[in-house]
Design an enzyme around this catalytic site. Structure first.
Site, PDB file in Angstrom:
ATOM      1  N   GLU A 104       0.877  -1.187   0.000  1.00 43.38           N
ATOM      2  CA  GLU A 104       0.000   0.000   0.000  1.00 43.38           C
ATOM      3  C   GLU A 104       0.908   1.228   0.000  1.00 43.38           C
ATOM      4  O   GLU A 104       1.031   1.930  -1.000  1.00 43.38           O
ATOM      5  CB  GLU A 104      -0.917   0.002   1.220  1.00 43.38           C
ATOM      6  CG  GLU A 104      -1.789   1.244   1.314  1.00 43.38           C
ATOM      7  CD  GLU A 104      -2.527   1.355   2.656  1.00 43.38           C
ATOM      8  OE1 GLU A 104      -3.447   2.188   2.717  1.00 43.38           O
ATOM      9  OE2 GLU A 104      -2.179   0.644   3.610  1.00 43.38           O
ATOM     10  N   ASP A 124     -12.127  -0.959   3.073  1.00 42.59           N
ATOM     11  CA  ASP A 124     -11.030  -0.720   4.023  1.00 42.59           C
ATOM     12  C   ASP A 124     -11.537  -0.181   5.363  1.00 42.59           C
ATOM     13  O   ASP A 124     -11.820  -0.947   6.275  1.00 42.59           O
ATOM     14  CB  ASP A 124      -9.992   0.202   3.400  1.00 42.59           C
ATOM     15  CG  ASP A 124      -8.620   0.105   4.061  1.00 42.59           C
ATOM     16  OD1 ASP A 124      -8.456  -0.723   4.976  1.00 42.59           O
ATOM     17  OD2 ASP A 124      -7.707   0.851   3.655  1.00 42.59           O
TER      18      ASP A 124
END
Length: 332
Positions: free
Chosen positions: A197, A275
């Site tokens: 990420e 998320d």
């Protein structure tokens, strides 16, 4: 396209339960538990959701979790998320939870797991949403602490299906947790990890080779390494991508820059997920709509993203086949 997305049967594989704590519920729980928040009202709290990187978000995320103290709090949190799943036509969800965020404050593991599990059972019965729990450990803490958490959790093993690795990625490589993942593998648990990420492509290699995970959470930085992209395409190791999160945390400056469709066209098993939706401005439907507006996919590409999520899930094959047929029949 919006109408097609709204009705599309969906599967979510990357959602942190603590990240679904909406400001309204946070204030309600704070009042119920006598917790003082450093914000005078909901609007001021929402204004604080202006993040410049992952750590700036995590600071607020852990602060918000302070209101979660009782089994009923965890039930209410999980139930609120499941109601949003029902609105978004999410048929199955695999939910992360962070026990260390709570046990470090003196909240017993039993309180956390029983509250969440009770809500998930009600969600299956009342909302027809199937679900699995994945226990995540915090990578900014030590591997020894992670192992201690897992050892305590094993008394409640029937309530969770796997383990994951989350929190601050940069400077905390997956290799640091190889022993923890070995222990989890010996227990027959499913293995996933956040990698790529904010961290480099090398973290994805580590998660694959050292941790032997079956799914990569995020993974968008795989494009730094063409060999890695080819490996992910060949192996169909899924990436649980979170578009609005990537935008909010400045992984991409604009959604139009997102590499989701590029990865899809390269043959990777990419999926769409929310998320930490309370903080990043969108649950599943909003994430699909955001990529539809910015990247202009057609309906079949959107459908494929949902089919990929079924493939990537830990559902038994029979349940996968049913969901695949439902998605293929769907016309919008």
């Amino acid at each position: 396209m919006d109408r097609f997305i709204e009705g599309l049967p969906k599967v979510e594989l990357h959602m942190h339960l603590e990240g679904s704590l909406e400001p309204e519920l946070m204030f309600r729980l704070a009042e119920r538990n006598g917790v003082t928040l450093p914000y005078p009202d909901i609007e001021t709290l929402r204004q604080a959701y202006d993040f410049h990187n992952l750590q700036s978000f995590l600071d607020l995320y852990y602060q918000g979790a302070q209101v979660l103290l009782t089994e009923q709090d965890f039930y209410d949190l999980a139930w609120a998320y499941l109601e949003r799943c029902a609105e978004d036509n999410v048929r199955h969800t695999e939910i992360f939870f962070d026990p260390q965020t709570h046990t470090s404050r003196g909240v017993p593991f039993k309180t956390v797991i029983q509250g969440i599990s009770r809500a998930l059972k009600d969600g299956e019965q009342k909302l027809k949403i199937s679900s699995y729990l994945i226990l995540c450990v915090l990578r900014h803490l030590s591997e020894a602490e992670a192992i201690k958490t897992l050892e305590e959790a094993l008394a409640y093993k029937e309530h969770f299906i796997g383990v994951g690795l989350d929190s601050s990625e940069v400077g905390n490589p997956p290799a640091n947790f190889a022993g923890f993942f070995d222990l989890a593998r010996q227990q027959g648990l499913k293995l996933v990890a956040h990698a790529g990420e904010e961290g480099p492509a090398d973290y994805i290699w580590q998660a694959l080779d050292l941790l032997q995970v079956s799914r990569i959470d995020h993974g968008v930085n795989c494009t730094e390494d063409p060999k890695l992209v080819q490996r992910l395409a060949d192996s169909r190791v899924p990436l649980t991508v979170c578009p609005l999160s990537n935008l909010k945390l400045k992984v991409v400056d604009e959604m139009e820059q997102h590499n989701l469709l590029k990865l899809l066209h390269s043959g990777l098993c990419v999926t769409v997920n929310s998320d930490d939706p309370a903080y990043f401005g969108g649950y599943m439907t909003q994430n699909f709509k955001a990529i539809a507006e910015a990247l202009n996919p057609d309906c079949e590409e959107i459908r494929q993203l949902s089919l990929n999520a079924v493939e990537a899930s830990f559902l038994p094959d029979s349940a996968k086949r049913e969901l695949v047929q439902e998605i293929l029949r769907y016309q919008g």
